[in-house]
Design a protein around this motif. Structure first.
Motif, mmCIF file in Angstrom:
data_model
loop_
_atom_site.group_PDB
_atom_site.id
_atom_site.type_symbol
_atom_site.label_atom_id
_atom_site.label_comp_id
_atom_site.label_asym_id
_atom_site.label_seq_id
_atom_site.Cartn_x
_atom_site.Cartn_y
_atom_site.Cartn_z
ATOM 1 N N TRP A 1 32.043 101.138 87.623
ATOM 2 C CA TRP A 1 31.528 100.104 88.525
ATOM 3 C C TRP A 1 30.973 100.455 89.709
ATOM 4 C CZ3 TRP A 1 29.680 95.428 87.621
ATOM 5 C CH2 TRP A 1 30.010 94.687 86.330
ATOM 6 N N THR A 2 31.649 101.368 90.634
ATOM 7 C CA THR A 2 31.257 101.624 91.857
ATOM 8 C C THR A 2 30.021 102.630 91.587
ATOM 9 O OG1 THR A 2 33.709 101.972 92.450
ATOM 10 C CG2 THR A 2 31.930 103.033 93.783
ATOM 11 N N ILE B 1 34.291 96.129 95.501
ATOM 12 C CA ILE B 1 35.786 95.582 95.112
ATOM 13 C C ILE B 1 36.222 96.610 94.140
ATOM 14 C CG2 ILE B 1 36.563 94.005 93.729
ATOM 15 C CD1 ILE B 1 34.912 91.804 95.028
ATOM 16 N N ALA B 2 35.580 97.099 93.556
ATOM 17 C CA ALA B 2 35.743 98.395 92.485
ATOM 18 C C ALA B 2 36.707 99.499 93.344
ATOM 19 C CB ALA B 2 34.917 98.588 91.471
ATOM 20 N N LEU B 3 35.691 99.784 94.262
ATOM 21 C CA LEU B 3 36.236 101.081 95.160
ATOM 22 C C LEU B 3 37.617 100.773 95.752
ATOM 23 C CD1 LEU B 3 35.492 103.810 96.135
ATOM 24 C CD2 LEU B 3 34.406 102.850 98.040
ATOM 25 N N VAL B 4 37.566 99.499 96.334
ATOM 26 C CA VAL B 4 38.922 99.029 96.930
ATOM 27 C C VAL B 4 39.954 99.422 95.922
ATOM 28 C CG1 VAL B 4 40.131 97.237 98.056
ATOM 29 C CG2 VAL B 4 37.795 97.773 98.752
ATOM 30 N N LYS C 1 9.822 107.699 103.368
ATOM 31 C CA LYS C 1 10.630 106.318 104.004
ATOM 32 C C LYS C 1 11.741 105.763 103.018
ATOM 33 C CE LYS C 1 11.133 102.074 106.434
ATOM 34 N NZ LYS C 1 10.583 101.087 106.982
ATOM 35 N N ILE C 2 11.310 105.941 101.688
ATOM 36 C CA ILE C 2 12.062 105.497 100.769
ATOM 37 C C ILE C 2 13.250 106.385 100.382
ATOM 38 C CG2 ILE C 2 12.015 104.685 98.184
ATOM 39 C CD1 ILE C 2 9.065 103.502 98.490
ATOM 40 N N TYR C 3 12.629 107.738 100.367
ATOM 41 C CA TYR C 3 13.516 108.788 99.942
ATOM 42 C C TYR C 3 14.584 108.945 100.990
ATOM 43 C CZ TYR C 3 14.937 113.731 99.370
ATOM 44 O OH TYR C 3 15.870 114.808 99.414
ATOM 45 N N ASN C 4 14.168 108.899 102.467
ATOM 46 C CA ASN C 4 15.318 108.859 103.576
ATOM 47 C C ASN C 4 16.070 107.863 103.270
ATOM 48 O OD1 ASN C 4 13.942 111.331 104.386
ATOM 49 N ND2 ASN C 4 12.749 110.246 105.879
ATOM 50 N N GLU C 5 15.829 106.559 103.070
ATOM 51 C CA GLU C 5 16.540 105.663 102.992
ATOM 52 C C GLU C 5 17.499 105.429 101.852
ATOM 53 O OE1 GLU C 5 14.281 101.858 103.420
ATOM 54 O OE2 GLU C 5 13.816 102.400 105.354
ATOM 55 N N SER C 6 17.120 105.921 100.642
ATOM 56 C CA SER C 6 17.770 105.605 99.451
ATOM 57 C C SER C 6 18.587 106.928 98.734
ATOM 58 C CB SER C 6 17.104 104.990 98.264
ATOM 59 O OG SER C 6 15.877 105.930 97.955
ATOM 60 N N MET C 7 18.148 107.913 99.212
ATOM 61 C CA MET C 7 18.702 109.185 98.550
ATOM 62 C C MET C 7 20.223 109.487 98.597
ATOM 63 S SD MET C 7 18.300 111.625 96.485
ATOM 64 C CE MET C 7 16.480 111.635 96.175
ATOM 65 N N ASP C 8 20.803 109.153 99.802
ATOM 66 C CA ASP C 8 22.167 109.134 99.878
ATOM 67 C C ASP C 8 23.028 107.997 99.075
ATOM 68 O OD1 ASP C 8 21.930 111.119 101.988
ATOM 69 O OD2 ASP C 8 21.942 109.429 103.489
ATOM 70 N N ASP C 9 22.352 107.215 98.905
ATOM 71 C CA ASP C 9 23.110 106.005 97.879
ATOM 72 C C ASP C 9 22.806 106.590 96.225
ATOM 73 O OD1 ASP C 9 23.511 104.369 100.059
ATOM 74 O OD2 ASP C 9 21.866 103.197 99.879
ATOM 75 N N ILE C 10 21.624 107.107 96.089
ATOM 76 C CA ILE C 10 21.563 107.625 94.708
ATOM 77 C C ILE C 10 22.676 108.708 94.457
ATOM 78 C CG2 ILE C 10 20.164 108.756 93.138
ATOM 79 C CD1 ILE C 10 17.860 107.085 94.397
ATOM 80 N N ILE C 11 22.848 109.567 95.446
ATOM 81 C CA ILE C 11 23.620 110.848 95.282
ATOM 82 C C ILE C 11 25.088 110.235 95.255
ATOM 83 C CG2 ILE C 11 24.606 112.757 96.577
ATOM 84 C CD1 ILE C 11 21.828 113.331 97.752
ATOM 85 N N PHE C 12 25.309 109.372 96.106
ATOM 86 C CA PHE C 12 26.951 108.845 95.968
ATOM 87 C C PHE C 12 27.156 108.138 94.753
ATOM 88 C CE2 PHE C 12 29.998 105.215 97.057
ATOM 89 C CZ PHE C 12 30.998 106.060 97.180
ATOM 90 N N GLY C 13 26.157 107.272 94.293
ATOM 91 C CA GLY C 13 26.574 106.437 92.935
ATOM 92 C C GLY C 13 26.511 107.809 91.778
ATOM 93 N N LEU C 14 25.868 108.698 91.791
ATOM 94 C CA LEU C 14 25.798 109.728 90.593
ATOM 95 C C LEU C 14 27.278 110.362 90.839
ATOM 96 C CD1 LEU C 14 22.012 111.068 90.585
ATOM 97 C CD2 LEU C 14 23.395 109.718 88.816
#
Length: 161
Positions: A100-101, A75-78, A125-138
């Protein structure tokens, strides 16, 4: 310039929505299996001990909090994209929206990754699944801080004769 920014914002919004939907679809099958297993054990009369039920309740509450953060960050991104479309790019209102985003993506990703790590999921597997989200959040947090610094400099310049 506004057209490029709109395209990038919409692309970011689409990627974030796709990421949330795909994550929910993949996690739903695992959750459905766990629910079915718990349902079958409950029907057979095997009771869980107190520690298992307490940890299950805590994990369920933590998962609900993380889902709330993900929805709030979406919602914050929208709202940020709508502000950009209204030509309100460099305003103080956008900084909390970007924060917030960023935090809304970063915290659930770290929580779910920690849970997977404690559940003995392989680290690659954790690295492959979550690294994109961590980078986007940062990235969202960095952009928010850049906006804040830029707005402070603009205010100081406006005060200079």
């Amino acid at each position: 310039m506004k057209k490029k920014l709109n395209v990038f914002c919409i692309l970011m919004l689409v990627l974030m929505a796709t990421n949330i939907i795909i994550g929910l679809v993949f996690n739903f099958s695992e959750s459905a299996q766990a629910f079915q297993q718990g349902w079958d054990e409950g029907r057979k009369g095997r009771a869980m001990d107190g520690l298992d039920s307490l940890s299950s309740i805590v994990m369920a509450l933590l998962a609900l909090a993380c889902i709330f953060l993900l929805i709030r960050s979406f919602i914050a991104l929208v709202r940020f994209i709508l502000n950009v479309n209204r030509d309100k790019v460099f305003v103080w209102e956008n900084i909390p929206l970007l924060r917030w985003t960023g935090w809304g993506i970063l915290i659930p990703t770290v929580v779910f990754s920690t849970y997977d790590l404690l559940a003995h999921v392989p680290a690659d597997k954790i690295y492959n699944e979550s690294m994109d989200d961590i980078i986007f959040g940062l990235f969202c947090l960095i952009v928010a801080e850049v906006f804040a610094i830029g707005l402070k400099l603009k205010e100081e310049q406006d005060l200079t004769i």
